[in-house]
Design an enzyme around this catalytic site. Sequence first.
Site, PDB file in Angstrom:
ATOM      1  N   GLY A   1      -4.877  -4.071   6.700  1.00 43.91           N
ATOM      2  CA  GLY A   1      -4.413  -5.193   5.869  1.00 43.91           C
ATOM      3  C   GLY A   1      -3.355  -4.739   4.883  1.00 43.91           C
ATOM      4  O   GLY A   1      -2.762  -3.661   5.047  1.00 43.91           O
ATOM      5  N   ASN A   2      -3.069  -5.548   3.900  1.00 45.74           N
ATOM      6  CA  ASN A   2      -2.133  -5.144   2.849  1.00 45.74           C
ATOM      7  C   ASN A   2      -2.561  -5.775   1.529  1.00 45.74           C
ATOM      8  O   ASN A   2      -3.553  -6.503   1.473  1.00 45.74           O
ATOM      9  CB  ASN A   2      -0.691  -5.500   3.227  1.00 45.74           C
ATOM     10  CG  ASN A   2      -0.523  -6.990   3.428  1.00 45.74           C
ATOM     11  OD1 ASN A   2      -0.639  -7.770   2.490  1.00 45.74           O
ATOM     12  ND2 ASN A   2      -0.270  -7.407   4.670  1.00 45.74           N
ATOM     13  N   TYR A   3      -1.797  -5.502   0.476  1.00 47.58           N
ATOM     14  CA  TYR A   3      -2.240  -5.866  -0.870  1.00 47.58           C
ATOM     15  C   TYR A   3      -1.867  -7.283  -1.311  1.00 47.58           C
ATOM     16  O   TYR A   3      -2.059  -7.647  -2.456  1.00 47.58           O
ATOM     17  CB  TYR A   3      -1.658  -4.882  -1.894  1.00 47.58           C
ATOM     18  CG  TYR A   3      -2.166  -3.474  -1.723  1.00 47.58           C
ATOM     19  CD1 TYR A   3      -3.488  -3.171  -2.016  1.00 47.58           C
ATOM     20  CD2 TYR A   3      -1.337  -2.461  -1.258  1.00 47.58           C
ATOM     21  CE1 TYR A   3      -3.967  -1.868  -1.857  1.00 47.58           C
ATOM     22  CE2 TYR A   3      -1.802  -1.168  -1.100  1.00 47.58           C
ATOM     23  CZ  TYR A   3      -3.118  -0.886  -1.402  1.00 47.58           C
ATOM     24  OH  TYR A   3      -3.591   0.385  -1.244  1.00 47.58           O
ATOM     25  N   SER A   4      -1.321  -8.097  -0.434  1.00 49.32           N
ATOM     26  CA  SER A   4      -0.884  -9.439  -0.883  1.00 49.32           C
ATOM     27  C   SER A   4      -2.078 -10.256  -1.380  1.00 49.32           C
ATOM     28  O   SER A   4      -3.106 -10.348  -0.713  1.00 49.32           O
ATOM     29  CB  SER A   4      -0.186 -10.164   0.274  1.00 49.32           C
ATOM     30  OG  SER A   4       0.065 -11.492  -0.103  1.00 49.32           O
TER      31      SER A   4
ATOM     32  N   ALA B   1       2.605 -11.752   3.765  1.00 44.60           N
ATOM     33  CA  ALA B   1       2.867 -10.372   4.182  1.00 44.60           C
ATOM     34  C   ALA B   1       2.105 -10.177   5.486  1.00 44.60           C
ATOM     35  O   ALA B   1       0.888  -9.971   5.490  1.00 44.60           O
ATOM     36  CB  ALA B   1       2.390  -9.407   3.114  1.00 44.60           C
TER      37      ALA B   1
END
Length: 399
Positions: free
Chosen positions: A210-213, A278
């Site tokens: 995943g990512n930090y959005s 994102a």
Amino acid sequence: MSNLRGKHIVLGISGGIAAYKSVMLLRLLVKAGAEVQVVITPNGKEFITPVTLSALSGKPVVSEFFTANTGEWHSHVDLGLWADLMIIAPATASTIGKMANGIADNMLITTYLSAKEQVMVAPAMDLDMWRHPSTQRNIETLKRDGVIIVEPEAGELASGLVGKGRMEEPEGIVKAAEAYFAKTASLTGKRVMVTAGPTFENIDPVRFIGNYSSGKMGFAIAEEFASRGAEVLLIAGPVSMEVKGEGIKRINVVSAREMYEAAVSNFDGMDYVVLAAAVADYAPETVSESKIKREGTDEMVLKLVKNPDIAATLGSMKTTQKIIGFALETDHELENALHKLKKKNLDWIVLNSLRDPEAGFMKDTNKITIVSDTGMELEFPAKRKTEVAKDIADVVAGK
Ligand code: PMT
């Protein structure tokens, strides 16, 4: 007919000589069909009597937290919820300072802090007070907090000095209020799709890429377009945020593939598409059905395959839609953003760089440059994401 008809307006009056103009402002607002509730500070009452104001507004004027002889409590929260717009005119240097710093020591400031809708401020003070760095700092803070400032005029001041500090004339303040409400209806009938948040690409039932959005940027955009009357479809990745405001339909997705399918199947008939999500570019080729165990192997290789590019797909499908992509960069920012704009056939790209301390994931602020397909570049200072959303809507959909 004025678009103020039927609107609920809280008129806040603080203690300055320009309070005499507030009587005319109140008169004009009522004449335009607005319902007005006056909230006045204790100092304001030294300049103008509540009797005049209640006679003109047809409502008792609110000034204290409760009425002394009856003990009746005045709810600033209810007032904040009731209002479609709060206008503070005149706003003295002291009131502006308290607003900027959340010093809630009178009914006007507590109402301001509870206000859910737009707040508009018409400052009035002597030129030296207006020019003072602390006043200017506080004005900048209010702007960043989303308050509309109706700039004071230059001219002769009550002190006899000449310069900037005179409160805008009541007619000008009414025009600013009408312009605000005109903007809130400016996208009526338009359909807007917004993607927001991250995507999670499952590895097994407990792990993902995943990512930090956080979704803050995309949600602010969805809310801003909806506040201008548009019908908004928000396609949200896995975030814990709730969306505020009417006119927003939300589809929750988890993976890039799900976001792609939701975006492609809803693209037809959209006027604007804003891609703030994102999206993971790669996903594991296979997803393990059971939790992968650590025993028995010291190394693990995950094979990733490319996800579909939502922006590029929509760019190839577009007919009349305007597509606004984002570019999140760490280096060669402008060059990379321009490359994405062209490659994905977008109309605009909103560049934000992780090198800017006030930009990017999870923050309440962002710092953007908007680039159009004609090469126009508009650079903005760091602002709250709610304000950044206004700049994006202004540029791509017109003020
Ligand atoms: O959510 P927040 O915490 O508020 O953070 C906001 C944000 C930093 C996520 C946001 O401002 C932002 O920059 N979003 C885009 C992030 C990104 O993925 O940028 P990119 O340069 O990798 O992608 C370019 C564009 O293509 C983006 O519009 C992206 O949504 C889109 N894309 C990317 C990959 C893919 N497979 N499909 C896409 O549509």
